[in-house]
Design a protein around this motif. Structure first.
Motif, mmCIF file in Angstrom:
data_model
loop_
_atom_site.group_PDB
_atom_site.id
_atom_site.type_symbol
_atom_site.label_atom_id
_atom_site.label_comp_id
_atom_site.label_asym_id
_atom_site.label_seq_id
_atom_site.Cartn_x
_atom_site.Cartn_y
_atom_site.Cartn_z
ATOM 1 N N UNK A 49 54.452 -5.123 -9.514
ATOM 2 C CA UNK A 49 53.515 -4.576 -8.512
ATOM 3 C C UNK A 49 52.477 -5.637 -8.156
ATOM 4 N N UNK A 50 52.038 -6.363 -9.186
ATOM 5 C CA UNK A 50 51.089 -7.449 -8.961
ATOM 6 C C UNK A 50 51.663 -8.510 -8.047
ATOM 7 N N UNK A 51 52.926 -8.822 -8.261
ATOM 8 C CA UNK A 51 53.594 -9.826 -7.425
ATOM 9 C C UNK A 51 53.589 -9.391 -5.960
ATOM 10 N N UNK A 52 53.894 -8.106 -5.764
ATOM 11 C CA UNK A 52 53.912 -7.562 -4.400
ATOM 12 C C UNK A 52 52.517 -7.640 -3.765
ATOM 13 N N UNK A 53 51.509 -7.250 -4.524
ATOM 14 C CA UNK A 53 50.141 -7.228 -3.991
ATOM 15 C C UNK A 53 49.626 -8.642 -3.726
ATOM 16 N N UNK A 54 49.985 -9.574 -4.599
ATOM 17 C CA UNK A 54 49.577 -10.970 -4.359
ATOM 18 C C UNK A 54 50.204 -11.489 -3.074
ATOM 19 N N UNK A 55 51.412 -10.999 -2.792
ATOM 20 C CA UNK A 55 52.082 -11.374 -1.545
ATOM 21 C C UNK A 55 51.318 -10.904 -0.321
ATOM 22 N N UNK A 56 50.472 -9.887 -0.514
ATOM 23 C CA UNK A 56 49.636 -9.393 0.590
ATOM 24 C C UNK A 56 48.345 -10.203 0.718
ATOM 25 N N UNK A 57 48.188 -11.151 -0.201
ATOM 26 C CA UNK A 57 47.024 -12.030 -0.138
ATOM 27 C C UNK A 57 45.806 -11.504 -0.876
ATOM 28 N N UNK A 58 45.999 -10.535 -1.739
ATOM 29 C CA UNK A 58 44.867 -9.958 -2.454
ATOM 30 C C UNK A 58 44.426 -10.869 -3.597
ATOM 31 N N UNK A 59 43.169 -10.675 -4.024
ATOM 32 C CA UNK A 59 42.622 -11.423 -5.155
ATOM 33 C C UNK A 59 43.310 -10.983 -6.456
ATOM 34 N N UNK A 60 43.567 -11.946 -7.323
ATOM 35 C CA UNK A 60 44.341 -11.665 -8.540
ATOM 36 C C UNK A 60 43.668 -10.624 -9.438
ATOM 37 N N UNK A 61 42.342 -10.675 -9.528
ATOM 38 C CA UNK A 61 41.657 -9.736 -10.442
ATOM 39 C C UNK A 61 41.585 -8.332 -9.834
ATOM 40 N N UNK A 62 41.517 -8.274 -8.505
ATOM 41 C CA UNK A 62 41.595 -6.978 -7.832
ATOM 42 C C UNK A 62 43.002 -6.388 -8.022
ATOM 43 N N UNK A 63 43.974 -7.280 -7.911
ATOM 44 C CA UNK A 63 45.365 -6.862 -8.117
ATOM 45 C C UNK A 63 45.548 -6.293 -9.520
#
Lengths: 295, 428
Positions: A49-63
Motif C-alpha cells: 500500500x505504501x508503494x502505491x501511495x508513494x507512486x502518488x507522490x505522497x510524503x513517506x511518513x504520511x504514507x
C-alpha cells in the motif's frame, strides 16, 4: 570496542522496527487470545500500500500513517469476517492458527496477483547519515526509532489513563466478566485489532524503508523474529515486546560483528531460549499475571 | 491341461517378439508432442527464474518444430513448478513424471532443489539438462544427468582469477548462506591460495536480514580492495545500502556471478546505491560464449521471434545457463533422431555422438541443419551457442569464463575472457 558500540547502535535501529511489529502483535494477542499468523502478510500489504501511495507522490511518513490505518481496517475486517465467526462456532485455538496461516497465504497471493512477484523498492529513503555516541545511523532509522518510542508512550497513556484503556485491560483479563460489567467487548476487540493492524502496517513500511527492497514475502520473513520478541517480552505485554524487539535486534547485530553472521539468528534465538528457561513468562510477565499491563 | 496352457503362451510370446523386431527400439512415442519438462520455480519468491529458464526452451522448441519436429512429433515446453523449495519440488516433480505424457527430457533443475529433483528424474530414466552448480555432481554417475554449465566452485575460481587479473590482492568474500552461493567458496579458496590473493574475510550472511551493518562494518575495518559478493537482490540492496551508509557513499568494486543479471537485482541495487555503482563497479563472472557466431544469432532471433520471450531476449542471450539449455535441447533432439527413438533409455547413448568431432562429420550449429544432414545419411557434430562441447565421463562440460559489465538494466558486455583450462588449473 568501537565495533561493539557501533553494533549496538545498528541493533537498536533494527530492533526498533521489530519492536514496532511485535507491539502490535502482542496487543492483539493480549485482547483476543488468537495467534494471528496472517500478521506477516498484513505487514506485506502495508508495504505494498505504501508503494502505491508513494507512486502518488505522497510524503513517506504520511504514507506510513495512512497505510498503517488502512492495514488496521483490513485487520478489523479479518477479525469480523473470519476470526470472530469461527470463534463463535467453537473452532479450537489450533484451528484458528491454521485459519490465520491460510488467510496469510491468500493475502500474499492477492499481492502477487495485483503487484506481481518481482522485487519492489521505495528507492533510497534513508536520508543523511548521522553520527553520535559512536553510533552511525540514517535519518530514517532515527525517525523510525522515534516513532516506535512515541507510539509506545501513546499506547501506555491509552491503556493506563483512559476509559478505553481500562476497558481493554478488563476485556483482556476476563472477557465474560467485562461483558457482564457493561463493556462492549466486541467493540473493544475491534479496536484492539485495528490498533494492532495499524502497528503492523507501519512496521511493514518501516521494514521496506530499512531493507531497501522487498517482495510479497516481506512480512512472513520477519514474522518469526517479531513473535520471538513478543514472547521474550511476555505475551500480551506491549513494553515487553518493545524490549524484546531491541534484545533480538542487538543480539543479532553484535553476534554478527564478532561471529559468523550466518548464525546471527541462532544467537538471538538461543538467547531467547535461555531467558525463557529462566523466566518462562517472559521479561515482563509475572507468576500471578501474564498480562501485567493489559490485565 | 498343461499343454493347452503352454501352446497359446508360446504363440503370444512369438507375436510379441515379432512386434519388437520390426518397431523402433525402446518405448513408442504416444500421440501428441514430446514434452520437455522445465523444472524450475514458477511461483514463490524465485518465480522469475522459471520465466527466465523457460525462454531458451521456447526458442529451441520453436526452431525444432519449424524444422518438422522430432520423429514426426512436435516438442513442447511444459512448466513443472519446483517453487525453489525441495519440500514442494519432490511432490510436484513426482506428479509430473507420473502424469505428463511423452516426458522424455527435463531441463532446469536448479541448484536450490537439484539435490532432490535430479535423483527423481534420473530414477525415472529421463534425460536432463541441468543448470545446477552443485559441485557434488562434478563426478556424478547418474546416467541421465547432463550439464553444460560450470560447477559453482569453478565459477568461484574464475571470480578470483578475474580479481587477480585486475590487480586486487586483498579481497573480502561475502556470500548468502545458501547452497548456490556458498558452492563458489571451495573454488575461491583454492584459487586464492594458488594466486597469492589474500581473503581478508570469507563469510556468509543470512538472507533477508533487516540489517547487515555489523557485517559491513567488519568488512570496512579490514580494508579490502574489492569484494566478491553474491546474494539475492533484496539482501544485496540492504548490504550495499548499509555499507554505503558507513563509508559516506564509497563502495568497493564488486565481483559477482552472472545470475545477478536480472531486472530484480538491477532495480533493487540501483534504488539502494544508484546506477553509477552498477555500471562502473560491478563485474559479473560466468561462463563465456561468443556472441558473434551464427549459432548465437539463430538463438537470439528465436528468442526475439516468440512473443513470450521477446522482451527477455537481450538479457538472456548473453547468459550462460539459458544458452546451455538451448544447446542441450538441440543436442538431445538430435540424439533422438540418431537413435530413431525419443525413449531416453535409448537416445541417451547417442548424446556424446552428437557433439563429438569425427572424421567426415558435418559441423552443424542448429537443429534444422543437423536433421537435414542426418536425413542425408551424414555424420554430424553439433557446435552450438556454447561452441564445441566435450562432455567428460561424468557428463559435465565447462567451457571458458568471462567477466561482463552491465550496459543496461538487463544487458551486459564482456570485459574479459578467461580460458577454461586456466580455471581448471586453479582447481587442480
Amino acid at each position: 570496542m568501537h565495533l561493539l558500540v557501533q553494533s549496538i547502535g545498528f541493533g537498536v535501529a533494527a530492533g526498533a522496527v521489530l519492536a514496532l511489529g511485535a507491539v502490535g502483535f502482542t496487543l492483539q494477542f493480549g485482547i483476543s487470545n488468537v495467534l494471528n499468523i496472517s500478521y506477516g502478510a498484513l505487514m506485506s500489504v502495508g508495504a505494498f500500500l505504501g508503494l502505491f501511495m508513494l507512486g502518488l507522490g505522497w510524503n513517506i511518513w504520511l504514507v506510513m500513517v495512512i497505510a498503517g490505518l488502512a492495514v488496521g481496517a483490513c485487520s478489523v475486517v479479518l477479525n469480523r469476517g473470519l476470526i470472530t465467526p469461527l470463534v463463535r462456532k467453537g473452532l479450537a485455538p489450533f484451528g484458528l492458527v491454521i485459519v490465520t496461516v491460510s488467510a496469510g497465504i491468500v493475502l500474499e497471493y492477492v499481492i502477487v496477483a495485483v503487484a506481481g512477484p518481482a522485487t519492489q523498492t521505495y528507492g533510497n529513503r534513508s536520508g543523511a547519515t548521522l553520527n553520535f555516541l559512536g553510533w552511525t545511523l540514517t535519518t530514517a532509522q532515527v525517525v523510525i526509532f522515534a516513532i516506535a518510542v512515541v507510539l509506545m508512550l501513546g499506547l501506555h497513556l491509552l491503556l493506563t489513563q483512559t476509559q478505553l484503556g481500562r476497558a481493554m485491560r478488563a476485556t483482556s483479563a476476563n472477557r465474560t466478566l467485562a461483558r457482564s460489567c457493561g463493556i462492549a467487548t466486541s467493540r473493544i476487540s475491534d479496536i484492539a485489532w485495528f490498533m494492532s493492524g495499524t502497528f503492523c502496517g507501519m512496521a511493514g513500511i518501516a521494514l521496506a524503508i530499512t531493507i531497501e527492497s522487498f517482495d510479497f514475502t516481506l512480512g512472513s520473513i520477519f514474522l518469526i523474529p517479531m513473535i520471538a520478541a513478543a514472547v521474550l517480552g511476555g505475551v500480551g505485554q506491549p513494553y515487553g515486546a518493545m524490549i524484546g524487539g531491541l534484545v533480538v535486534g542487538v543480539a543479532s547485530s553484535v553476534s554478527s560483528a564478532y561471529w559468523d553472521p550466518a548464525y546471527q539468528s541462532v544467537v538471538a534465538f538461543g538467547i531467547i531460549i535461555v531467558m525463557l528457561l529462566v523466566r518462562p513468562r517472559g521479561l515482563f510477565g509475572s507468576t500471578t499475571a501474564t498480562r501485567k499491563l493489559l490485565a | 491341461m498343461r499343454k493347452a496352457l503352454v501352446l497359446p503362451l508360446v504363440g503370444v510370446m512369438a507375436v510379441v517378439a515379432g512386434c519388437g523386431s520390426s518397431a523402433p527400439s525402446g518405448k513408442a512415442i504416444k500421440p501428441g508432442p514430446i514434452n520437455i519438462g522445465v523444472i524450475a520455480p514458477f511461483s514463490g519468491p524465485a518465480a522469475e527464474f522459471g520465466t527466465l529458464i523457460s525462454a531458451p526452451c521456447y526458442a529451441a522448441s520453436d526452431l525444432i518444430n519449424q524444422a518438422g519436429g522430432v520423429l514426426g512429433h512436435n516438442m513442447q515446453c511444459t512448466p513443472v513448478d519446483d517453487t525453489g523449495d525441495p519440500a514442494d519440488a519432490v511432490p510436484n516433480v513426482t506428479r509430473a513424471i507420473a502424469t505428463i505424457s511423452n516426458f522424455d527430457l527435463a531441463v532446469g533443475l536448479e541448484t536450490n532443489t537439484a539435490a532432490t529433483t535430479v535423483p527423481l528424474v534420473n530414477r525415472a530414466q529421463i534425460n536432463m539438462v541441468t543448470t545446477n552448480g552443485l559441485t557434488n555432481y562434478d563426478t556424478t554417475t547418474d546416467k541421465y544427468f547432463w550439464r553444460l554449465t560450470p560447477a559453482d566452485d569453478a565459477n568461484g575460481a574464475a571470480m578470483v582469477q578475474y580479481a587477480y587479473n585486475k590487480g586486487y590482492k586483498r579481497i573480502a568474500v561475502v556470500f548468502e548462506n545458501n547452497s548456490t552461493d556458498t558452492g563458489n567458496t571451495p573454488g575461491i579458496e583454492k584459487a586464492a591460495a594458488k594466486l597469492g590473493v589474500k581473503l581478508v574475510t570469507n563469510t556468509t550472511i543470512p538472507a533477508d536480514a533487516s540489517s547487515y551493518s555489523s557485517v559491513a562494518s567488519s568488512v570496512i575495518s579490514l580494508h579490502p580492495q574489492a569484494i566478491i559478493f553474491d546474494a539475492d537482490p533484496q539482501s544485496t540492496a540492504t548490504f550495499l545500502s548499509n555499507y554505503s551508509q558507513l563509508t559516506g557513499g564509497k563502495l568497493l568494486p564488486m565481483i559477482t556471478a552472472t545470475d545477478s543479471l536480472t531486472p530484480d537485482w538491477y532495480n533493487s541495487v540501483s534504488a539502494a546505491v544508484g546506477t553509477g555503482f552498477i555500471f562502473n563497479k560491478v563485474d559479473l563472472v560466468g561462463s563465456y560464449f561468443s556472441t558473434s557466431t551464427q549459432a548465437f544469432y539463430t538463438y537470439r532471433n528465436a528468442l526475439l521471434a516468440n512473443p513470450k520471450t521477446h522482451a527477455l531476449a537481450d538479457t538472456l542471450a548473453t547468459v550462460g545457463p539459458p544458452a546451455s539449455i538451448y544447446d542441450g535441447i538441440n543436442i538431445m533432439a538430435l540424439a533422438m533422431l540418431m537413435a530413431k527413438s525419443a525413449d531416453p533409455s535409448v537416445y541417451n547413448a547417442y548424446v556424446n555422438d552428437v557433439v563429438t568431432p569425427k572424421a567426415g562429420a558435418v559441423v552443424v550449429d542448429n537443429f534444422a541443419a543437423g536433421k537435414k544432414a542426418l536425413s542425408e545419411g551424414k555424420k554430424i557434430q553439433y557446435v552450438g551457442v556454447l561452441g564445441a562441447v566435450t562432455f567428460n565421463r561424468y557428463h559435465n562440460f565447462a567451457g571458458a569464463f568471462a567477466a561482463a559489465r552491465f550496459t543496461g538494466s538487463t544487458t551486459s558486455v564482456n570485459a574479459a575472457i578467461m580460458p577454461g583450462s586456466e580455471i581448471s588449473k586453479l582447481l587442480g
